[in-house]
Design a protein around this motif. Structure first.
Motif, short mmCIF file in Angstrom:
data_model
loop_
_atom_site.label_atom_id
_atom_site.label_comp_id
_atom_site.label_asym_id
_atom_site.label_seq_id
_atom_site.Cartn_x
_atom_site.Cartn_y
_atom_site.Cartn_z
N VAL A 1 23.41 -4.74 3.11
CA VAL A 1 21.87 -5.72 3.15
C VAL A 1 21.24 -6.05 4.40
O VAL A 1 21.96 -6.68 4.63
N ILE A 2 20.41 -5.72 4.90
CA ILE A 2 19.69 -6.25 5.40
C ILE A 2 18.26 -6.37 4.92
O ILE A 2 17.22 -5.94 4.43
N PHE A 3 18.14 -8.07 5.11
CA PHE A 3 16.04 -8.68 4.43
C PHE A 3 15.35 -8.45 6.20
O PHE A 3 16.43 -9.36 6.87
N GLY A 4 14.24 -7.65 5.83
CA GLY A 4 13.64 -8.10 6.56
C GLY A 4 12.20 -7.09 7.11
O GLY A 4 12.40 -5.98 6.05
N GLU A 5 11.45 -7.16 7.44
CA GLU A 5 10.14 -5.77 7.72
C GLU A 5 11.03 -4.39 8.24
O GLU A 5 10.54 -4.61 9.56
N ALA A 6 10.53 -3.16 7.65
CA ALA A 6 11.39 -2.79 8.89
C ALA A 6 9.71 -1.81 10.00
O ALA A 6 9.05 -1.79 8.80
N LYS A 7 10.22 -0.86 10.35
CA LYS A 7 9.14 -0.86 11.31
C LYS A 7 9.95 1.43 11.55
O LYS A 7 10.92 1.15 12.21
N ILE A 8 9.13 1.81 11.80
CA ILE A 8 10.02 3.62 12.09
C ILE A 8 9.27 3.94 12.48
O ILE A 8 8.30 3.80 13.00
N ASP A 9 10.27 4.16 13.60
CA ASP A 9 10.22 5.15 15.56
C ASP A 9 10.58 6.41 15.43
O ASP A 9 11.75 6.39 16.11
N GLY A 10 9.91 7.53 15.07
CA GLY A 10 11.13 8.78 14.75
C GLY A 10 11.98 9.06 13.89
O GLY A 10 11.66 8.38 13.06
N ASP A 11 12.89 8.61 14.75
CA ASP A 11 14.28 8.70 13.92
C ASP A 11 14.82 7.85 14.28
O ASP A 11 16.74 7.54 13.93
N SER B 1 2.39 3.14 1.26
CA SER B 1 2.56 3.50 2.43
C SER B 1 2.39 3.11 3.85
O SER B 1 2.68 4.49 4.56
N GLU B 2 1.69 2.52 3.57
CA GLU B 2 1.67 1.98 5.29
C GLU B 2 2.44 2.38 6.44
O GLU B 2 2.57 2.23 7.54
N ILE B 3 3.81 2.35 5.87
CA ILE B 3 4.94 2.70 7.15
C ILE B 3 4.84 3.90 7.27
O ILE B 3 5.62 4.44 7.90
N ALA B 4 4.63 4.73 6.44
CA ALA B 4 4.63 6.36 6.54
C ALA B 4 3.42 7.30 7.27
O ALA B 4 3.05 7.75 7.49
N LYS B 5 2.12 6.21 7.64
CA LYS B 5 1.04 6.34 8.34
C LYS B 5 1.33 6.80 9.54
O LYS B 5 2.18 6.71 10.31
N ASP C 1 -4.08 10.02 -2.30
CA ASP C 1 -4.59 9.10 -2.90
C ASP C 1 -3.53 7.68 -2.52
O ASP C 1 -3.05 6.70 -2.08
N ASN C 2 -3.22 7.95 -0.99
CA ASN C 2 -2.40 7.63 -0.47
C ASN C 2 -1.11 7.26 -0.40
O ASN C 2 0.06 6.94 -0.05
N SER C 3 -0.08 7.98 -1.36
CA SER C 3 0.67 7.85 -2.17
C SER C 3 1.51 9.33 -0.87
O SER C 3 1.23 10.13 -0.34
N ILE C 4 3.06 8.89 -0.49
CA ILE C 4 3.58 9.71 0.41
C ILE C 4 4.28 11.53 -0.70
O ILE C 4 4.81 10.94 -1.37
N ASP D 1 6.82 4.17 -6.84
CA ASP D 1 6.13 3.98 -6.84
C ASP D 1 5.58 4.61 -5.20
O ASP D 1 3.79 4.89 -5.69
N VAL D 2 5.60 3.90 -4.34
CA VAL D 2 5.02 5.48 -3.07
C VAL D 2 4.94 5.94 -3.40
O VAL D 2 3.71 6.35 -2.14
N THR D 3 5.32 7.30 -3.57
CA THR D 3 5.61 8.37 -3.66
C THR D 3 4.03 8.32 -5.27
O THR D 3 3.90 9.70 -5.57
N GLY D 4 3.41 7.50 -5.59
CA GLY D 4 2.91 8.17 -6.24
C GLY D 4 3.07 8.31 -7.73
O GLY D 4 4.45 8.23 -8.47
N GLY D 5 2.96 9.09 -9.07
CA GLY D 5 3.01 9.98 -10.09
C GLY D 5 3.57 8.67 -10.84
O GLY D 5 2.28 7.54 -11.17
N TYR D 6 4.54 8.67 -12.05
CA TYR D 6 4.77 7.91 -12.80
C TYR D 6 5.31 6.41 -12.03
O TYR D 6 6.36 6.51 -11.28
#
Length: 427
Positions: A105-115, A252-256, A264-267, A285-290
């Protein structure tokens, strides 16, 4: 390479535990608090406050019956601190659960850069990635919206406000209105269209007359300006602080620019929780729906099993819901369009109902039966035990059982027998 899960709410936390149980090396990254909205600012906070309100209402009821005397005072600031203390204990337990199956478990803000996922200056290449970053309250474009409160501010108040205004007409608005009404605040609710649109009309009528009768509800009303101590609406100005309860939007900003998003900007995901990129999944919730905790858990587990190579899909046919009021409101609706006939039960003498009988406030239940095969299609229940009753009925509905099959179950009394057996006798 490990599996990486971003977000430790119900979807991500349970999904990471499932991965650990399946022997998969997994890193769980959380930006703030483990357990997400549910524990830290959502349903668990609502339930904790409602438990106190329920105690106060029971005390008033017993006093009216004449056998309990004495007044109870609420120290709201102390109450909130005890909720925070409980949250800290639960976070510790839930983190241990993740670590005990081998997860890091790591606490911090993740950023995605490709793989690759970057967090706290470290980079991790993932085998599979699960994005479960949840959602946040939607803040409409209303003048002075910065003066409003949201559900996550419930524990920030130092005392119970005298007057409370609530913008919104859904579940969250209703639950917060019920809490402050129970604390004897003057409460106004303003719905832009209809109030409680998701609830059956007859059930809504019972709620308005019996559970929310001390709350002023204004339908088809626009909020025009939020001031620090009042709210201006299309029906006038109302004193008090204002809570904004107008739904949620996905984080969902992480996936933009990385994944395909819905309007609706959900994934965007399929029924295996796969996104538009191979080896990348999303759940909750990031996928929208229920936007319900049990659905998020189901989606998280589904994603985890697919990540581990065990094919599984999600099934949304029967999704039970509840509204946490002094008497819980619970319901489950089938997605099928079939011809039904209804059974209505004025009230149930089940768990915690005995002292309601003197006031005639035992609740209301409506059940829709499929005319062709006698399967239960919809259940709307308002009773002290409705959460358990509807969960049980949902299981029977999912299994495709008709009312004859219910006779095979011998239940504990008083419990769910008040629904299934009385329903059978009345049909």
């Amino acid at each position: 390479m490990e599996n990486i899960v971003i977000g430790a709410g119900p979807a991500g936390r349970v999904g990471s535990i499932e991965l650990g149980k399946l022997g998969e090396d997994t890193i769980l990254i959380e930006k703030k608090h483990i357990a997400g909205t549910c524990l830290n600012e959502g349903c668990m906070v609502i339930c904790a406050l409602n438990n106190v309100v329920h105690h106060l209402n029971n005390n008033r009821k017993y006093a009216n019956h004449g056998f309990l005397k004495g007044n109870i005072e609420v120290d709201y600031e102390a109450l909130c601190e005890k909720i925070r203390e409980t949250q800290r204990k639960l976070r510790y337990i839930e983190q241990k659960e993740c670590e005990e199956v081998g997860n890091k478990v790591i606490f911090g803000e993740a950023k995605i850069d490709g793989d690759t996922v970057n967090v706290n200056g470290e980079s991790f290449q993932y085998k599979n990635l699960l994005i479960s970053t949840g959602g946040r309250p939607f803040i409409p474009d209303i003048k002075g919206s910065e003066n409003g409160y949201i559900s996550s501010n419930l524990l920030d108040l130092k005392e119970i406000p005298e007057n409370v205004n609530i913008i919104g007409g859904g579940t969250i608005a209703t639950e917060i209105a019920n809490i402050f009404s129970g604390f004897k605040s003057n409460v106004n609710v303003f719905a832009r269209s209809q109030f409680l649109k998701e609830v059956d009309a007859s059930a809504k009528d019972y709620i308005m007359k019996n559970l929310l009768n001390n709350i002023n509800v204004y339908e088809n009303t626009d909020a025009e300006e939020i001031k620090k101590d009042s709210l201006i609406t299309s029906k006038g100005e109302f004193e008090g602080i204002t809570f904004i309860c107008t739904g949620r939007v996905p984080n969902s900003e992480i996936a933009k620019d990385f994944l395909e998003l819905n309007p609706d900007n959900s994934i965007k995901v399929n029924n295996m929780m796969e996104t538009s990129k191979e080896h990348v999944y999303a759940a909750g919730d990031v996928t929208g729906g229920y936007k319900f905790t049990p659905v998020a858990r189901m989606e998280g587990v589904t994603a985890a099993r697919n990540m581990a190579g065990y094919s599984q899909i999600v099934d949304y046919k029967y999704i039970p819901e509840s509204i946490t009021l002094d008497m819980p409101v619970s319901f489950v609706k089938s997605n099928d369009k079939v011809e039904t006939e209804s059974i209505e039960i004025p009230g149930l003498a089940g768990p915690d109902s005995f002292w309601n009988i003197l006031n005639g406030d035992t609740g209301y239940t409506k059940i829709d039966i499929n005319k062709e095969n006698r399967n239960v299609e919809n259940v709307f229940s308002i009773s002290p035990s409705s959460v358990d009753d509807v969960a049980y009925m949902t299981m029977l509905m999912t299994l495709g059982m008709d009312m004859e099959d219910f006779d095979e179950f011998l239940e504990i009394h008083p419990s769910t027998d008040a629904v299934s057996k009385i329903m059978k006798y009345m049909y």
